[in-house]
Design a protein around this motif. Structure first.
Motif, PDB file in Angstrom:
ATOM      1  N   GLY A 167      24.161  29.424  69.804  1.00 48.94           N
ATOM      2  CA  GLY A 167      24.581  30.117  68.590  1.00 48.94           C
ATOM      3  C   GLY A 167      23.541  31.090  68.098  1.00 48.94           C
ATOM      4  O   GLY A 167      23.854  32.209  67.669  1.00 48.94           O
ATOM      5  N   SER A 168      22.281  30.686  68.164  1.00 54.06           N
ATOM      6  CA  SER A 168      21.184  31.568  67.745  1.00 54.06           C
ATOM      7  C   SER A 168      21.131  32.825  68.595  1.00 54.06           C
ATOM      8  O   SER A 168      20.975  33.935  68.080  1.00 54.06           O
ATOM      9  CB  SER A 168      19.841  30.830  67.861  1.00 54.06           C
ATOM     10  OG  SER A 168      19.799  29.735  66.992  1.00 54.06           O
ATOM     11  N   VAL A 169      21.273  32.649  69.898  1.00 52.37           N
ATOM     12  CA  VAL A 169      21.261  33.793  70.807  1.00 52.37           C
ATOM     13  C   VAL A 169      22.399  34.752  70.462  1.00 52.37           C
ATOM     14  O   VAL A 169      22.224  35.976  70.466  1.00 52.37           O
ATOM     15  CB  VAL A 169      21.361  33.321  72.273  1.00 52.37           C
ATOM     16  CG1 VAL A 169      21.577  34.504  73.216  1.00 52.37           C
ATOM     17  CG2 VAL A 169      20.104  32.557  72.672  1.00 52.37           C
ATOM     18  N   GLY A 170      23.566  34.191  70.142  1.00 56.41           N
ATOM     19  CA  GLY A 170      24.700  35.034  69.769  1.00 56.41           C
ATOM     20  C   GLY A 170      24.408  35.898  68.569  1.00 56.41           C
ATOM     21  O   GLY A 170      24.707  37.107  68.561  1.00 56.41           O
ATOM     22  N   LEU A 171      23.790  35.313  67.538  1.00 54.35           N
ATOM     23  CA  LEU A 171      23.481  36.071  66.329  1.00 54.35           C
ATOM     24  C   LEU A 171      22.391  37.105  66.589  1.00 54.35           C
ATOM     25  O   LEU A 171      22.436  38.229  66.079  1.00 54.35           O
ATOM     26  CB  LEU A 171      23.037  35.115  65.215  1.00 54.35           C
ATOM     27  CG  LEU A 171      23.143  35.656  63.788  1.00 54.35           C
ATOM     28  CD1 LEU A 171      24.606  35.869  63.405  1.00 54.35           C
ATOM     29  CD2 LEU A 171      22.488  34.704  62.798  1.00 54.35           C
ATOM     30  N   ILE A 172      21.413  36.738  67.413  1.00 54.82           N
ATOM     31  CA  ILE A 172      20.324  37.658  67.731  1.00 54.82           C
ATOM     32  C   ILE A 172      20.842  38.883  68.481  1.00 54.82           C
ATOM     33  O   ILE A 172      20.489  40.024  68.158  1.00 54.82           O
ATOM     34  CB  ILE A 172      19.249  36.934  68.571  1.00 54.82           C
ATOM     35  CG1 ILE A 172      18.504  35.918  67.708  1.00 54.82           C
ATOM     36  CG2 ILE A 172      18.258  37.927  69.174  1.00 54.82           C
ATOM     37  CD1 ILE A 172      17.676  34.935  68.499  1.00 54.82           C
ATOM     38  N   VAL A 173      21.683  38.657  69.480  1.00 51.79           N
ATOM     39  CA  VAL A 173      22.207  39.783  70.274  1.00 51.79           C
ATOM     40  C   VAL A 173      23.132  40.650  69.419  1.00 51.79           C
ATOM     41  O   VAL A 173      23.120  41.880  69.517  1.00 51.79           O
ATOM     42  CB  VAL A 173      22.951  39.276  71.522  1.00 51.79           C
ATOM     43  CG1 VAL A 173      23.553  40.438  72.311  1.00 51.79           C
ATOM     44  CG2 VAL A 173      22.003  38.479  72.418  1.00 51.79           C
ATOM     45  N   ALA A 174      23.927  40.015  68.551  1.00 54.70           N
ATOM     46  CA  ALA A 174      24.890  40.757  67.735  1.00 54.70           C
ATOM     47  C   ALA A 174      24.206  41.661  66.716  1.00 54.70           C
ATOM     48  O   ALA A 174      24.658  42.783  66.467  1.00 54.70           O
ATOM     49  CB  ALA A 174      25.831  39.785  67.024  1.00 54.70           C
TER      50      ALA A 174
END
Length: 428
Positions: A167-174
């Motif tokens: 989930g963290s990776v998703g927010l970082i990339v977005a």
């Protein structure tokens, strides 16, 4: 007496997996997540601008296209056992709350990640007012869990940590926001993690951010605004802005939860009918003003440039975003919420002659988002990282915590947490 080095090694052994293969899976999951989410964002952005162009030449087409797209997405979601629709953040919370592997696989899987990617793009191609942050979180969490459920991890510490990492990776990339992504892992997705898995999540967050930077660079998502200053002594002057944006955000969350709980968590034709009604509402708004469609990123950049979109934009974006989210089509509410909050700040700026308009836009964004999702740390750092305005961190944090507190007076349980409970009940 245990030597200091032995204590450190014992601490790290408790925090980190022992098997070398686990780190290989982490590396692969990070790479696949960054590539997949980047492709998703490009596809979804292309789809939303295609709709805006189409709607400009054929504005009344949205009256047919939007409800048809809403109905198709919800019908597909109803026919599949997995839970693909909505933001995706509640699915990650539910997965960390469950000890049942079968239930977790209904919430997180590679199939769900691909389906989410396609359905969100289809939703904005049909004129939905949704954003891509929540779906990116869902895609990242699904990819990480897909890699790791095959490793037969037994410790719930590592399973929950892995879901939070994704989930963290998703927010970082977005949003190119590593601090917000890291905080989101603990403040929202991994409510039960506390200090556990801290080191491992930090390592994955840092690596994923560096990897994502190869694609996006290190420029803030909305451009760098580093000249802003606000004297915290003047914070009381922002009371009208904080009250208006916080209450609107809290009302949005309350209405969305009420509508979803009443109409959506059932398996019959009424769900599709409700989606058609929501689609008609959004389609009608789009036929009048296409600015309300999509994530709102373009409109937010307009607001930050100093232009006003008018009070009517706040109303129409609020209604279109509420109808889109409540229908549970695939799509999130991070950017749509930030756009509404930013528009409130812009419109109220005429009453603040000595406060920079951009500062008011940012504070409106923080206040509204914090009231909607009730994660004040994430809301503050997300907005400030997106704009490179870290000098405003102290007043931003105060505003976010006040907004979260005011929202709690209207609805006791946070929106995502309440929806996660509903997903767990539906999956049993």
């Amino acid at each position: 007496m245990i030597p200091k080095r032995a204590k450190i090694l014992k601490f790290l052994a408790h925090q980190l997996p022992n098997k070398p293969a686990t780190y290989l899976y982490l590396l692969l999951a990070s790479i696949v997540s960054v590539i997949t989410i980047t492709a998703f964002l490009e596809l979804a952005n292309t789809a939303q601008y295609l709709f805006k162009d189409l709607n400009t030449s054929l504005p009344y087409l949205s009256l047919l296209l939007t409800p048809a797209v809403f109905a198709t997405i919800v019908y597909f979601d109803q026919k599949t056992p997995e839970f693909i629709g909505g933001s995706g953040v509640p699915q990650l919370i539910a997965a960390t709350d469950s000890r049942n592997k079968k239930i977790r696989l209904l919430l997180l899987s590679f199939k769900i990640a691909i389906s989410k990617l396609l359905l969100v793009s289809f939703a904005v191609l049909g004129g939905a007012s949704v954003s891509f942050g929540g779906p990116s979180v869902h895609i990242g969490g699904s990819i990480f869990y897909h890699f790791f459920h095959k490793t037969q991890l037994k410790k719930k510490l590592f399973i929950n940590g892995i879901i939070a990492m994704g989930g963290s990776v998703g927010l970082i990339v977005a949003f190119n926001a590593p601090i917000a992504g890291f905080l989101f892992a603990f403040e929202e997705i991994g409510r039960h993690l506390k200090k556990q898995a801290l080191i491992l999540i930090a390592i994955v967050v840092l690596f994923s951010y560096l990897l994502a930077s190869l694609y996006h660079g290190d420029t803030p998502y909305l451009g760098k605004i580093n000249h802003l200053y606000f004297d915290i002594v003047d914070l009381w002057k922002l009371t009208p802005l904080i009250l208006i944006s916080s209450l609107l955000g809290a009302i949005f969350a309350k209405l969305a939860l009420t509508l979803i709980t009443r109409f959506v968590f059932i398996k019959n034709s009424k769900v599709v009918i409700f989606a058609i009604i929501c689609g008609l509402i959004v389609g009608t708004i789009n036929s009048i003003n296409a600015d309300t469609s999509g994530s709102g990123e373009k409109e937010l950049l307009i607001l930050l440039s100093g232009e006003s979109l008018g009070y009517e934009f706040i109303i129409t974006k609020f209604v279109a975003s509420l109808a889109s989210f409540a229908s549970t089509i695939a799509g999130g509410l991070f950017m749509t919420s930030l756009t509404i909050g930013g528009a409130i700040g812009a419109e109220i700026s005429s009453f603040y002659q000595q406060i920079d308009l951009q500062t008011l836009v940012l504070f409106g964004m923080i206040s509204y988002l914090s009231a909607v999702i009730r994660t004040p740390l994430t809301a503050t750092f997300l907005v400030l990282e997106m704009t490179g305005s870290m000098d405003l961190v102290l007043p931003g944090l105060i505003i976010a915590f006040v907004a979260s507190y005011l929202s709690k007076q209207i609805s006791k349980q946070p929106l995502y947490e309440a929806l996660a409970d509903n997903y767990l009940k539906a999956a049993r």
